[in-house]
Design a protein around this motif. Structure first.
Motif, PDB file in Angstrom:
ATOM      1  N   HIS A  29       0.844  -1.207   0.000  1.00 42.39           N
ATOM      2  CA  HIS A  29       0.000   0.000   0.000  1.00 42.39           C
ATOM      3  C   HIS A  29       0.879   1.257   0.000  1.00 42.39           C
ATOM      4  O   HIS A  29       2.114   1.162   0.034  1.00 42.39           O
ATOM      5  CB  HIS A  29      -0.975  -0.034   1.176  1.00 42.39           C
ATOM      6  N   ASP A 122       7.312   0.652  14.818  1.00 39.31           N
ATOM      7  CA  ASP A 122       6.696  -0.515  15.451  1.00 39.31           C
ATOM      8  C   ASP A 122       7.578  -1.746  15.287  1.00 39.31           C
ATOM      9  O   ASP A 122       7.789  -2.506  16.233  1.00 39.31           O
ATOM     10  CB  ASP A 122       5.297  -0.769  14.857  1.00 39.31           C
ATOM     11  N   LEU A 195       1.189   8.620   7.005  1.00 41.93           N
ATOM     12  CA  LEU A 195       0.129   7.946   6.227  1.00 41.93           C
ATOM     13  C   LEU A 195      -0.350   6.795   7.085  1.00 41.93           C
ATOM     14  O   LEU A 195       0.300   5.756   7.159  1.00 41.93           O
ATOM     15  CB  LEU A 195       0.677   7.420   4.898  1.00 41.93           C
ATOM     16  N   ALA A 199      -2.141  -2.684   6.045  1.00 38.35           N
ATOM     17  CA  ALA A 199      -2.734  -3.750   5.235  1.00 38.35           C
ATOM     18  C   ALA A 199      -3.945  -4.332   5.958  1.00 38.35           C
ATOM     19  O   ALA A 199      -4.940  -4.698   5.315  1.00 38.35           O
ATOM     20  CB  ALA A 199      -1.681  -4.819   4.957  1.00 38.35           C
ATOM     21  N   THR A 200      -3.870  -4.377   7.274  1.00 29.98           N
ATOM     22  CA  THR A 200      -5.013  -4.896   8.058  1.00 29.98           C
ATOM     23  C   THR A 200      -6.258  -4.067   7.779  1.00 29.98           C
ATOM     24  O   THR A 200      -7.347  -4.614   7.518  1.00 29.98           O
ATOM     25  CB  THR A 200      -4.690  -4.833   9.571  1.00 29.98           C
TER      26      THR A 200
HETATM   27  P1  ATP Z   1      -0.435  -5.600   8.542  1.00 29.68           P
HETATM   28  O1  ATP Z   1      -1.478  -4.566   8.787  1.00 29.68           O
HETATM   29  O2  ATP Z   1      -0.918  -6.809   7.774  1.00 29.68           O
HETATM   30  O3  ATP Z   1       0.317  -5.984   9.807  1.00 29.68           O
HETATM   31  P2  ATP Z   1       1.392  -3.566   7.485  1.00 29.68           P
HETATM   32  O4  ATP Z   1       0.540  -2.597   6.750  1.00 29.68           O
HETATM   33  O5  ATP Z   1       1.900  -3.164   8.843  1.00 29.68           O
HETATM   34  O6  ATP Z   1       0.665  -4.992   7.535  1.00 29.68           O
HETATM   35  P3  ATP Z   1       3.834  -4.921   6.718  1.00 29.68           P
HETATM   36  O7  ATP Z   1       3.977  -5.670   5.439  1.00 29.68           O
HETATM   37  O8  ATP Z   1       3.729  -5.720   7.942  1.00 29.68           O
HETATM   38  O9  ATP Z   1       2.568  -3.908   6.530  1.00 29.68           O
HETATM   39  O10 ATP Z   1       4.950  -3.821   6.894  1.00 29.68           O
HETATM   40  C1  ATP Z   1       6.246  -3.881   6.345  1.00 29.68           C
HETATM   41  C2  ATP Z   1       7.054  -2.711   6.884  1.00 29.68           C
HETATM   42  O11 ATP Z   1       6.433  -1.463   6.473  1.00 29.68           O
HETATM   43  C3  ATP Z   1       7.150  -2.655   8.417  1.00 29.68           C
HETATM   44  O12 ATP Z   1       8.472  -2.254   8.754  1.00 29.68           O
HETATM   45  C4  ATP Z   1       6.145  -1.579   8.798  1.00 29.68           C
HETATM   46  O13 ATP Z   1       6.531  -0.908   9.989  1.00 29.68           O
HETATM   47  C5  ATP Z   1       6.199  -0.631   7.604  1.00 29.68           C
HETATM   48  N1  ATP Z   1       4.933   0.081   7.367  1.00 29.68           N
HETATM   49  C6  ATP Z   1       3.738  -0.468   7.051  1.00 29.68           C
HETATM   50  N2  ATP Z   1       2.787   0.477   6.900  1.00 29.68           N
HETATM   51  C7  ATP Z   1       3.395   1.673   7.111  1.00 29.68           C
HETATM   52  C8  ATP Z   1       2.940   3.048   7.109  1.00 29.68           C
HETATM   53  N3  ATP Z   1       1.674   3.376   6.886  1.00 29.68           N
HETATM   54  N4  ATP Z   1       3.858   3.999   7.362  1.00 29.68           N
HETATM   55  C9  ATP Z   1       5.136   3.670   7.624  1.00 29.68           C
HETATM   56  N5  ATP Z   1       5.632   2.405   7.650  1.00 29.68           N
HETATM   57  C10 ATP Z   1       4.776   1.413   7.401  1.00 29.68           C
END
Ligand code: ATP
Length: 230
Positions: A29, A122, A195, A199-200
């Motif tokens: 995303h 995180d 942002l 993904a959840t």
């Molecule tokens: P889910 O919601 O399924 O746990 P996610 O959106 O957190 O997924 P991941 O594929 O687990 O996505 O994330 C991969 C990396 O991208 C991780 O290091 C996470 O911290 C980072 N990340 C994900 N979404 C964001 C965001 N909106 N802004 C900054 N970093 C992000």
């Protein structure tokens, strides 16, 4: 063991760092894509490799099939010359450990190539649960993108596990140049555009019949809809 944190001679031509972004990408995303774009530009990187995890050891198994997550990641990065897709983890039958991926990349790129492992706040706060986590610092720099909704690392320091706080105190640099001067071992924190996308959230919206449009690339959403995912 590699000895990577050697400072390069000022005369030696150091290759610009390669960024690495691992994730489940279920689906990819704009949070992922902006993170990669802003860190690449901020640090002057020549490439960011997106490495979709196969069987992630830390979390529940992905919802979409392996091939589908890979295809969505491919569609997500299309058209960006800085971004590449690396398939080394996704088809592995064993859990994807970042330390093993970095060892592999090291063998390929050589000891002098700076590698920057990207992660959100995180992810960094949970680092000590990663397999052989201390070795990560020997293999790459860690670049933490300050992700919205998660307090800054400075503020989180009080609740951070002692071992992680010690590593952070020893390795934290405020100079992006430090990431080119050595090939591994530093921690750099960069704020990125907030942002608040996950993904959840996207999967939940789809399951509820809502549209996640404008949270992810249209091509990825088209793929999700064509294949009836989530
Ligand atoms: P889910 O919601 O399924 O746990 P996610 O959106 O957190 O997924 P991941 O594929 O687990 O996505 O994330 C991969 C990396 O991208 C991780 O290091 C996470 O911290 C980072 N990340 C994900 N979404 C964001 C965001 N909106 N802004 C900054 N970093 C992000």
């Amino acid at each position: 063991m590699f000895n990577l944190a050697t400072r390069h001679s000022p005369l030696a031509k150091t290759p610009s760092p390669i960024g690495i972004l691992g994730g489940t990408f279920d689906p990819i995303h704009f949070g992922h894509l902006r993170l990669a774009q802003e860190l690449a530009e901020g640090l002057g990187l020549r490439e960011v490799r997106f490495i979709p995890a196969g069987r992630p050891p830390h979390r529940t198994q992905p919802f979409a099939l392996t091939q589908q997550r890979l295809e969505m990641a491919r569609l997500g990065i299309v058209g960006n010359p800085l971004f590449t897709l690396d398939e080394r983890e996704i088809f592995k039958p064993t859990p994807s450990y970042t330390v093993e991926t970095l060892l592999d990349l090291r063998r390929e790129t050589g000891a002098a190539q700076p590698l920057c492992l990207f992660m959100g706040t995180d992810a960094f706060l949970g680092l000590i649960s990663w397999h052989r986590w201390r070795e990560l610092f020997e293999l790459a720099h860690i670049v933490v993108a300050q992700r919205p909704g998660f307090s800054g690392l400075g503020r989180a320091a009080a609740t951070m596990p002692n071992d992680l706080r010690d590593e952070l105190n020893r390795r934290l640099t405020n100079e992006p140049e430090a990431l080119s001067a050595t090939s591994a071992g530093a921690v750099f924190i960069q704020p990125i555009t907030a942002l608040d996308i996950s993904a959840t959230q996207i999967r939940e919206q789809l399951a509820a019949g809502q549209s996640p449009r404008y949270l992810l690339p249209d091509a990825v959403l088209d793929y999700i809809q064509t294949n009836g995912l989530y």
